[in-house]
Write a protein that holds these residues in place. Structure first.
Motif, PDB file in Angstrom:
ATOM      1  N   ASN A 209      -0.820  67.439  11.495  1.00  0.00           N
ATOM      2  CA  ASN A 209      -0.610  66.077  11.987  1.00  0.00           C
ATOM      3  C   ASN A 209      -1.937  65.378  12.254  1.00  0.00           C
ATOM      4  OD1 ASN A 209       0.858  63.814  13.106  1.00  0.00           O
ATOM      5  ND2 ASN A 209       0.077  64.502  15.082  1.00  0.00           N
ATOM      6  N   LYS A 210      -2.013  64.105  11.863  1.00  0.00           N
ATOM      7  CA  LYS A 210      -3.169  63.270  12.199  1.00  0.00           C
ATOM      8  C   LYS A 210      -2.735  61.844  12.518  1.00  0.00           C
ATOM      9  CE  LYS A 210      -4.249  62.346   7.311  1.00  0.00           C
ATOM     10  NZ  LYS A 210      -5.324  62.329   6.291  1.00  0.00           N
ATOM     11  N   TRP A 211      -1.481  61.702  12.956  1.00  0.00           N
ATOM     12  CA  TRP A 211      -0.942  60.388  13.271  1.00  0.00           C
ATOM     13  C   TRP A 211      -0.329  60.399  14.674  1.00  0.00           C
ATOM     14  CZ3 TRP A 211       0.076  63.101   8.785  1.00  0.00           C
ATOM     15  CH2 TRP A 211      -0.479  62.584   7.606  1.00  0.00           C
ATOM     16  N   ASP A 212      -0.214  59.219  15.268  1.00  0.00           N
ATOM     17  CA  ASP A 212       0.544  59.050  16.505  1.00  0.00           C
ATOM     18  C   ASP A 212       2.000  58.790  16.131  1.00  0.00           C
ATOM     19  OD1 ASP A 212      -1.686  59.336  18.117  1.00  0.00           O
ATOM     20  OD2 ASP A 212      -2.129  57.190  18.123  1.00  0.00           O
ATOM     21  N   ILE A 213       2.902  59.608  16.661  1.00  0.00           N
ATOM     22  CA  ILE A 213       4.323  59.493  16.327  1.00  0.00           C
ATOM     23  C   ILE A 213       5.124  59.444  17.625  1.00  0.00           C
ATOM     24  CG2 ILE A 213       6.261  60.515  15.081  1.00  0.00           C
ATOM     25  CD1 ILE A 213       4.212  62.104  13.435  1.00  0.00           C
ATOM     26  N   ASN A 214       5.912  58.396  17.788  1.00  0.00           N
ATOM     27  CA  ASN A 214       6.791  58.269  18.946  1.00  0.00           C
ATOM     28  C   ASN A 214       8.197  58.721  18.568  1.00  0.00           C
ATOM     29  OD1 ASN A 214       4.728  57.041  20.532  1.00  0.00           O
ATOM     30  ND2 ASN A 214       5.133  55.095  19.508  1.00  0.00           N
ATOM     31  N   ALA A 215       8.866  59.392  19.495  1.00  0.00           N
ATOM     32  CA  ALA A 215      10.223  59.878  19.233  1.00  0.00           C
ATOM     33  C   ALA A 215      11.106  59.615  20.445  1.00  0.00           C
ATOM     34  CB  ALA A 215      10.209  61.370  18.912  1.00  0.00           C
ATOM     35  N   THR A 216      12.365  59.300  20.165  1.00  0.00           N
ATOM     36  CA  THR A 216      13.371  59.113  21.206  1.00  0.00           C
ATOM     37  C   THR A 216      14.388  60.238  21.104  1.00  0.00           C
ATOM     38  OG1 THR A 216      13.104  56.709  21.092  1.00  0.00           O
ATOM     39  CG2 THR A 216      15.091  57.540  22.160  1.00  0.00           C
ATOM     40  N   ILE A 217      14.694  60.858  22.241  1.00  0.00           N
ATOM     41  CA  ILE A 217      15.575  62.023  22.284  1.00  0.00           C
ATOM     42  C   ILE A 217      16.845  61.667  23.053  1.00  0.00           C
ATOM     43  CG2 ILE A 217      15.691  64.488  22.792  1.00  0.00           C
ATOM     44  CD1 ILE A 217      13.353  63.664  20.958  1.00  0.00           C
ATOM     45  N   ASP A 246      13.291  64.949  28.407  1.00  0.00           N
ATOM     46  CA  ASP A 246      12.267  63.951  28.082  1.00  0.00           C
ATOM     47  C   ASP A 246      12.846  63.036  27.008  1.00  0.00           C
ATOM     48  OD1 ASP A 246      10.483  65.098  29.834  1.00  0.00           O
ATOM     49  OD2 ASP A 246       9.511  66.328  28.301  1.00  0.00           O
ATOM     50  N   GLU A 247      13.211  61.829  27.390  1.00  0.00           N
ATOM     51  CA  GLU A 247      13.884  60.934  26.450  1.00  0.00           C
ATOM     52  C   GLU A 247      12.916  60.246  25.497  1.00  0.00           C
ATOM     53  OE1 GLU A 247      16.162  58.302  28.876  1.00  0.00           O
ATOM     54  OE2 GLU A 247      17.781  59.759  29.166  1.00  0.00           O
ATOM     55  N   ASN A 248      11.667  60.076  25.908  1.00  0.00           N
ATOM     56  CA  ASN A 248      10.662  59.432  25.059  1.00  0.00           C
ATOM     57  C   ASN A 248       9.391  60.271  25.075  1.00  0.00           C
ATOM     58  OD1 ASN A 248      11.983  56.678  24.417  1.00  0.00           O
ATOM     59  ND2 ASN A 248      12.158  56.819  26.644  1.00  0.00           N
ATOM     60  N   VAL A 249       8.943  60.672  23.889  1.00  0.00           N
ATOM     61  CA  VAL A 249       7.736  61.484  23.787  1.00  0.00           C
ATOM     62  C   VAL A 249       6.825  60.899  22.713  1.00  0.00           C
ATOM     63  CG1 VAL A 249       8.835  63.611  24.564  1.00  0.00           C
ATOM     64  CG2 VAL A 249       8.822  63.054  22.128  1.00  0.00           C
ATOM     65  N   THR A 250       5.542  61.185  22.834  1.00  0.00           N
ATOM     66  CA  THR A 250       4.553  60.758  21.842  1.00  0.00           C
ATOM     67  C   THR A 250       3.776  61.967  21.362  1.00  0.00           C
ATOM     68  OG1 THR A 250       4.314  58.545  22.803  1.00  0.00           O
ATOM     69  CG2 THR A 250       2.523  59.336  21.404  1.00  0.00           C
ATOM     70  N   LEU A 251       3.799  62.163  20.059  1.00  0.00           N
ATOM     71  CA  LEU A 251       2.958  63.179  19.429  1.00  0.00           C
ATOM     72  C   LEU A 251       1.657  62.496  19.035  1.00  0.00           C
ATOM     73  CD1 LEU A 251       2.643  66.060  18.220  1.00  0.00           C
ATOM     74  CD2 LEU A 251       3.578  65.129  16.093  1.00  0.00           C
ATOM     75  N   SER A 252       0.577  62.822  19.729  1.00  0.00           N
ATOM     76  CA  SER A 252      -0.709  62.181  19.470  1.00  0.00           C
ATOM     77  C   SER A 252      -1.355  62.755  18.220  1.00  0.00           C
ATOM     78  CB  SER A 252      -1.642  62.364  20.673  1.00  0.00           C
ATOM     79  OG  SER A 252      -1.076  61.779  21.832  1.00  0.00           O
ATOM     80  N   SER A 253      -2.261  61.986  17.654  1.00  0.00           N
ATOM     81  CA  SER A 253      -2.887  62.372  16.388  1.00  0.00           C
ATOM     82  C   SER A 253      -3.707  63.647  16.495  1.00  0.00           C
ATOM     83  CB  SER A 253      -3.771  61.233  15.878  1.00  0.00           C
ATOM     84  OG  SER A 253      -4.770  60.907  16.833  1.00  0.00           O
ATOM     85  N   ASN A 254      -4.107  64.012  17.700  1.00  0.00           N
ATOM     86  CA  ASN A 254      -4.897  65.237  17.883  1.00  0.00           C
ATOM     87  C   ASN A 254      -4.034  66.427  18.295  1.00  0.00           C
ATOM     88  OD1 ASN A 254      -4.238  64.288  20.402  1.00  0.00           O
ATOM     89  ND2 ASN A 254      -6.220  64.748  21.333  1.00  0.00           N
ATOM     90  N   ILE A 281      17.096  64.164  17.948  1.00  0.00           N
ATOM     91  CA  ILE A 281      16.080  63.118  17.840  1.00  0.00           C
ATOM     92  C   ILE A 281      16.789  61.863  17.347  1.00  0.00           C
ATOM     93  CG2 ILE A 281      13.879  62.462  16.803  1.00  0.00           C
ATOM     94  CD1 ILE A 281      13.562  65.545  16.186  1.00  0.00           C
ATOM     95  N   ALA A 282      16.814  60.823  18.182  1.00  0.00           N
ATOM     96  CA  ALA A 282      17.526  59.591  17.818  1.00  0.00           C
ATOM     97  C   ALA A 282      16.740  58.789  16.791  1.00  0.00           C
ATOM     98  CB  ALA A 282      17.788  58.752  19.064  1.00  0.00           C
ATOM     99  N   ASN A 283      15.428  58.686  16.968  1.00  0.00           N
ATOM    100  CA  ASN A 283      14.601  57.974  15.992  1.00  0.00           C
ATOM    101  C   ASN A 283      13.141  58.344  16.197  1.00  0.00           C
ATOM    102  OD1 ASN A 283      13.337  55.897  17.892  1.00  0.00           O
ATOM    103  ND2 ASN A 283      15.527  55.496  18.194  1.00  0.00           N
ATOM    104  N   ILE A 284      12.342  58.092  15.160  1.00  0.00           N
ATOM    105  CA  ILE A 284      10.903  58.308  15.222  1.00  0.00           C
ATOM    106  C   ILE A 284      10.209  57.078  14.664  1.00  0.00           C
ATOM    107  CG2 ILE A 284      10.922  60.819  15.161  1.00  0.00           C
ATOM    108  CD1 ILE A 284      10.505  60.727  12.187  1.00  0.00           C
TER     109      ILE A 284
END
Length: 453
Positions: A209-217, A246-254, A281-284
């Motif tokens: 991974n090298k991107w910021d990805i937001n996800a809703t659970i 955790d209903e909202n999470v962010t996968l950071s690029s690092n 996962i509802a959406n990303i």
């Protein structure tokens, strides 16, 4: 005029010399004052990923020779389609085509080496989205795509064995994100310990991974009903307000993963049974969700605390005192050694000749407990062990008045088999073995545990 030469003996050294600053001029015949080559030459099989960005590759052009201080000039060309046909299509019986010019770039296309230069990088960028559109055309379903680059010089020598850099395109794929742990998972939870806590990692499934990805659970309550109907189970979903995720999470690029935390704080005074809390996962914010990695359903099995067996005693309808060597006694089910076991008497006597009664064992736990589960480990012997099948559990406070806490079934397994019973207080526990998988009716057992508080 293009100059190409073949220098075979020093090829192994060329693989590392360019980057390692090794003094290699003495390896070359004096007539080869300078020679150019591609360090990563050859065919590279690659899968492109449609990330919304170009896929980037690099290779290194090196200058060597008996006098590498000389200047040099090299050009990077795309091999002609006719040469591709000769090298690939005609030999393999599969149409090979160079990817269209609008789908890639490379730079620099010309490299000039000063006297102090020993290597230069070339960067190749391929647009996977454009290429995928072409690859999916009905007329191209059988085509094998490639990008064949070749080093060319009008005045300087190039090693003929190391002048090509070819990317063979296997596929163009869309990046998929999802849970790194999927499906159902049974997790034992000591109900006396308070809140149940677990987590599941979320991230990209195939690449770094090298991107910021937001996800809703979200919690999928309907899945519990579907699962119960399909599997003949009776799992419960925790009551509203008793759990959190955790209903909202962010996968950071690092980061390669981000943990989604799940907790259940209240099981409604239950001391046994199973609860399921499935999440999806509802959406990303980018890429696509994997259909196979979009469900994690922990099944929380409530257990009491495994009770400390120190000081406990046991007796049985019979036990084998001589025929099993150093084991066979009823106390062996409390010693923690899975190689030892209790065996009803078959040689030493007295024998369990009571056809109208079950084999049984009685345990004195020395104090009152609330018993909630029984755990047994069968003797690990395919011929004579694994024989316990149906048994009934009785609880007593005085060893005289017994109350049934339920019947249990034991699978043919060497794992610890934990069975729920009706929660009940007492000091003594009796296990009555209603049948045996052995034709002679004998019973043997490796370990016995009780759970509760």
């Amino acid at each position: 005029m293009k100059k190409v030469v073949k220098i075979t003996l020093i090829l192994p050294f060329l693989l590392s010399a360019c980057n390692d600053n090794i003094d290699i001029q003495d390896w070359f015949p004096t007539e080869y004052h300078k020679i150019l080559y591609i360090q990563e030459s050859g065919e590279q099989e690659v899968t492109l990923y449609n990330t919304g960005e170009d896929n980037v590759y690099t290779f290194t052009v090196c200058k060597a020779g008996s006098d590498p201080s000389l200047e040099a000039h090299v050009r990077i060309d795309v091999m002609s389609q006719s040469d591709v046909d000769v090298k690939y299509s005609n030999n393999q019986g599969v149409p090979y085509k160079i990817i269209p010019s609008e789908t890639f770039t490379y730079e620099p296309s010309e490299l000039t080496f000063a006297s102090s230069d020993i290597s230069k990088k070339v960067t190749v960028a391929i647009n996977p989205e454009k290429l995928k559109e072409i690859m999916e055309l009905p007329s191209e379903v059988n085509t094998r795509w490639l990008l064949p680059l070749v080093a060319v010089s009008e005045n300087d020598s190039i090693n003929i064995d190391k002048r090509d850099y070819t990317l063979l395109i296997n596929d163009v794929m869309t990046l998929l994100a999802g849970f790194k742990k999927t499906g159902t998972q049974i997790i034992n939870h000591d109900y006396t310990s308070g809140t149940f806590v677990t987590s599941v990692p979320f991230g990209l499934l195939e690449v770094t991974n090298k991107w910021d990805i937001n996800a809703t659970i979200k919690v999928d309550k309907n899945y519990v009903k579907e699962y119960n109907n399909n599997n003949n189970t009776n799992y419960q979903i925790p009551a509203d307000g008793s759990y959190s995720i955790d209903e909202n999470v962010t996968l950071s690029s690092n980061m390669q993963n981000v943990s989604i935390n799940i907790s259940i704080s209240d099981f409604g005074n239950r001391k046994s049974g199973c609860f399921m809390l499935p999440i999806r996962i509802a959406n990303i914010s980018r890429f696509e969700l994997s259909a196979e990695a979009n469900l994690y359903a922990p099944i929380v099995r409530l257990l009491g605390k495994r009770l400390d067996r120190s000081g406990w005693t046991a007796e049985a309808c019979s036990e084998e005192m001589t025929g099993e060597g150093t084991t066979g006694r009823i106390m062996d089910v409390l010693d923690g050694n899975h190689d030892n076991f209790w065996h009803t008497s078959w040689q030493s006597g007295p024998f369990c000749n009571h056809p109208n009664e079950s084999h049984y064992a009685v345990f004195d736990t020395k104090s009152e407990h609330m018993f909630t589960q029984v755990g047994i480990i069968q003797r690990n012997n395919s011929d004579w062990g694994l024989c316990v099948q149906n048994y009934e559990v009785f609880i007593s406070s005085d060893k005289k008045n017994w109350v049934s806490a339920g019947r249990c079934f034991a699978e043919r397994s060497t794992d610890e088999l934990i069975a729920d019973i009706t929660p009940m207080k007492g000091r003594y526990v009796k296990l009555c073995f209603l049948d045996s998988r052995r034709s002679d009716g004998q019973i043997n057992l490796s370990e016995v545990y009780f759970y509760g508080e």
